[in-house]
Write a protein that holds these residues in place. Structure first.
Motif, PDB file in Angstrom:
ATOM      1  N   ALA A   1      20.406  13.360  -2.869  1.00  0.00           N
ATOM      2  CA  ALA A   1      18.929  13.621  -2.573  1.00  0.00           C
ATOM      3  C   ALA A   1      17.922  13.924  -3.628  1.00  0.00           C
ATOM      4  CB  ALA A   1      19.129  14.773  -1.931  1.00  0.00           C
ATOM      5  N   ILE A   2      18.533  14.694  -4.920  1.00  0.00           N
ATOM      6  CA  ILE A   2      17.769  14.949  -5.961  1.00  0.00           C
ATOM      7  C   ILE A   2      17.289  13.800  -6.736  1.00  0.00           C
ATOM      8  CG2 ILE A   2      17.415  16.149  -7.971  1.00  0.00           C
ATOM      9  CD1 ILE A   2      17.246  17.582  -5.898  1.00  0.00           C
ATOM     10  N   SER A   3      18.200  12.736  -6.834  1.00  0.00           N
ATOM     11  CA  SER A   3      17.855  11.167  -7.607  1.00  0.00           C
ATOM     12  C   SER A   3      16.553  10.799  -6.858  1.00  0.00           C
ATOM     13  CB  SER A   3      19.251  10.489  -7.360  1.00  0.00           C
ATOM     14  OG  SER A   3      20.009  11.007  -8.016  1.00  0.00           O
ATOM     15  N   LYS A   4      16.851  10.573  -5.341  1.00  0.00           N
ATOM     16  CA  LYS A   4      15.651  10.026  -4.541  1.00  0.00           C
ATOM     17  C   LYS A   4      14.160  10.758  -4.762  1.00  0.00           C
ATOM     18  CE  LYS A   4      18.743   8.491  -0.969  1.00  0.00           C
ATOM     19  NZ  LYS A   4      19.183   8.491   0.226  1.00  0.00           N
ATOM     20  N   ALA A   5      14.510  12.042  -4.845  1.00  0.00           N
ATOM     21  CA  ALA A   5      13.331  12.721  -4.770  1.00  0.00           C
ATOM     22  C   ALA A   5      12.750  12.676  -6.409  1.00  0.00           C
ATOM     23  CB  ALA A   5      13.719  14.389  -4.964  1.00  0.00           C
ATOM     24  N   ALA A   6      13.491  12.566  -7.618  1.00  0.00           N
ATOM     25  CA  ALA A   6      13.132  12.266  -8.934  1.00  0.00           C
ATOM     26  C   ALA A   6      12.162  10.876  -8.893  1.00  0.00           C
ATOM     27  CB  ALA A   6      14.036  12.153  -9.865  1.00  0.00           C
ATOM     28  N   ILE A   7      12.839   9.716  -8.208  1.00  0.00           N
ATOM     29  CA  ILE A   7      12.296   8.595  -8.233  1.00  0.00           C
ATOM     30  C   ILE A   7      10.824   8.777  -7.552  1.00  0.00           C
ATOM     31  CG2 ILE A   7      12.470   6.050  -7.489  1.00  0.00           C
ATOM     32  CD1 ILE A   7      14.067   6.880 -10.139  1.00  0.00           C
ATOM     33  N   ALA A   8      10.807   9.343  -6.115  1.00  0.00           N
ATOM     34  CA  ALA A   8       9.647   9.524  -5.362  1.00  0.00           C
ATOM     35  C   ALA A   8       8.735  10.275  -6.151  1.00  0.00           C
ATOM     36  CB  ALA A   8      10.127  10.234  -4.083  1.00  0.00           C
TER      37      ALA A   8
ATOM     38  N   ILE B   1      32.057   6.523  -8.253  1.00  0.00           N
ATOM     39  CA  ILE B   1      31.271   5.138  -8.422  1.00  0.00           C
ATOM     40  C   ILE B   1      30.662   4.677  -7.174  1.00  0.00           C
ATOM     41  CG2 ILE B   1      31.962   2.999  -9.354  1.00  0.00           C
ATOM     42  CD1 ILE B   1      32.240   4.924 -11.469  1.00  0.00           C
ATOM     43  N   ASP B   2      31.475   5.161  -6.084  1.00  0.00           N
ATOM     44  CA  ASP B   2      30.810   4.515  -4.768  1.00  0.00           C
ATOM     45  C   ASP B   2      29.487   5.063  -4.442  1.00  0.00           C
ATOM     46  OD1 ASP B   2      32.952   2.681  -4.221  1.00  0.00           O
ATOM     47  OD2 ASP B   2      34.031   4.193  -3.196  1.00  0.00           O
ATOM     48  N   THR B   3      29.602   6.525  -4.718  1.00  0.00           N
ATOM     49  CA  THR B   3      28.300   7.357  -4.569  1.00  0.00           C
ATOM     50  C   THR B   3      27.274   6.801  -5.479  1.00  0.00           C
ATOM     51  OG1 THR B   3      29.252   9.293  -3.673  1.00  0.00           O
ATOM     52  CG2 THR B   3      27.259   9.537  -4.462  1.00  0.00           C
ATOM     53  N   LEU B   4      27.765   6.397  -6.572  1.00  0.00           N
ATOM     54  CA  LEU B   4      26.431   6.100  -7.386  1.00  0.00           C
ATOM     55  C   LEU B   4      26.065   4.657  -7.362  1.00  0.00           C
ATOM     56  CD1 LEU B   4      25.045   6.175 -10.286  1.00  0.00           C
ATOM     57  CD2 LEU B   4      26.831   4.991 -11.399  1.00  0.00           C
ATOM     58  N   GLU B   5      26.951   3.921  -6.751  1.00  0.00           N
ATOM     59  CA  GLU B   5      26.332   2.740  -6.104  1.00  0.00           C
ATOM     60  C   GLU B   5      25.554   2.857  -4.997  1.00  0.00           C
ATOM     61  OE1 GLU B   5      28.254  -1.614  -4.646  1.00  0.00           O
ATOM     62  OE2 GLU B   5      29.202  -0.096  -4.561  1.00  0.00           O
ATOM     63  N   LYS B   6      25.592   3.683  -4.063  1.00  0.00           N
ATOM     64  CA  LYS B   6      24.600   4.144  -2.866  1.00  0.00           C
ATOM     65  C   LYS B   6      23.454   4.561  -3.406  1.00  0.00           C
ATOM     66  CE  LYS B   6      28.474   4.908   0.192  1.00  0.00           C
ATOM     67  NZ  LYS B   6      29.256   5.857   0.724  1.00  0.00           N
ATOM     68  N   ILE B   7      23.466   5.454  -4.498  1.00  0.00           N
ATOM     69  CA  ILE B   7      22.116   5.850  -4.873  1.00  0.00           C
ATOM     70  C   ILE B   7      21.330   4.881  -5.610  1.00  0.00           C
ATOM     71  CG2 ILE B   7      21.231   7.360  -6.873  1.00  0.00           C
ATOM     72  CD1 ILE B   7      23.553   9.335  -6.439  1.00  0.00           C
ATOM     73  N   LEU B   8      21.956   4.053  -6.327  1.00  0.00           N
ATOM     74  CA  LEU B   8      21.275   2.835  -7.157  1.00  0.00           C
ATOM     75  C   LEU B   8      20.682   1.935  -6.121  1.00  0.00           C
ATOM     76  CD1 LEU B   8      23.645   2.131 -10.144  1.00  0.00           C
ATOM     77  CD2 LEU B   8      21.593   3.518 -10.097  1.00  0.00           C
TER      78      LEU B   8
END
Length: 65
Positions: free
Chosen positions: A20-27, A54-61
């Motif tokens: 969630a924080i990754s998405k917020a940072a990009i937004a 690694i699976d979660t990282l892929e979903k974030i990317l």
């Protein structure tokens, strides 16, 4: 312009907040992310509480493109 790179792993300290924080940072306009990942995060010898799989990282990317 100076690129802004955000580290959601260290900013939160807990892996469950990283997506969630990754998405917020990009937004908010961040140009990139530094994310700690590990094939088996709970066994990571460094920062195990904030490392994601690694699976979660892929979903974030794929979700922040």
């Amino acid at each position: 312009d100076i690129p802004i790179i955000y580290d959601p792993s260290h900013a939160t300290g807990y892996r469950n907040f990283v997506p969630a924080i990754s998405k917020a940072a990009i937004a908010a306009g961040a140009d990139g992310l530094i994310i700690e990942s590990h094939p088996n995060p709970t066994k990571s010898i460094s920062d195990a509480d904030q490392a994601i799989s690694i699976d979660t990282l892929e979903k974030i990317l794929f979700s922040v493109r």
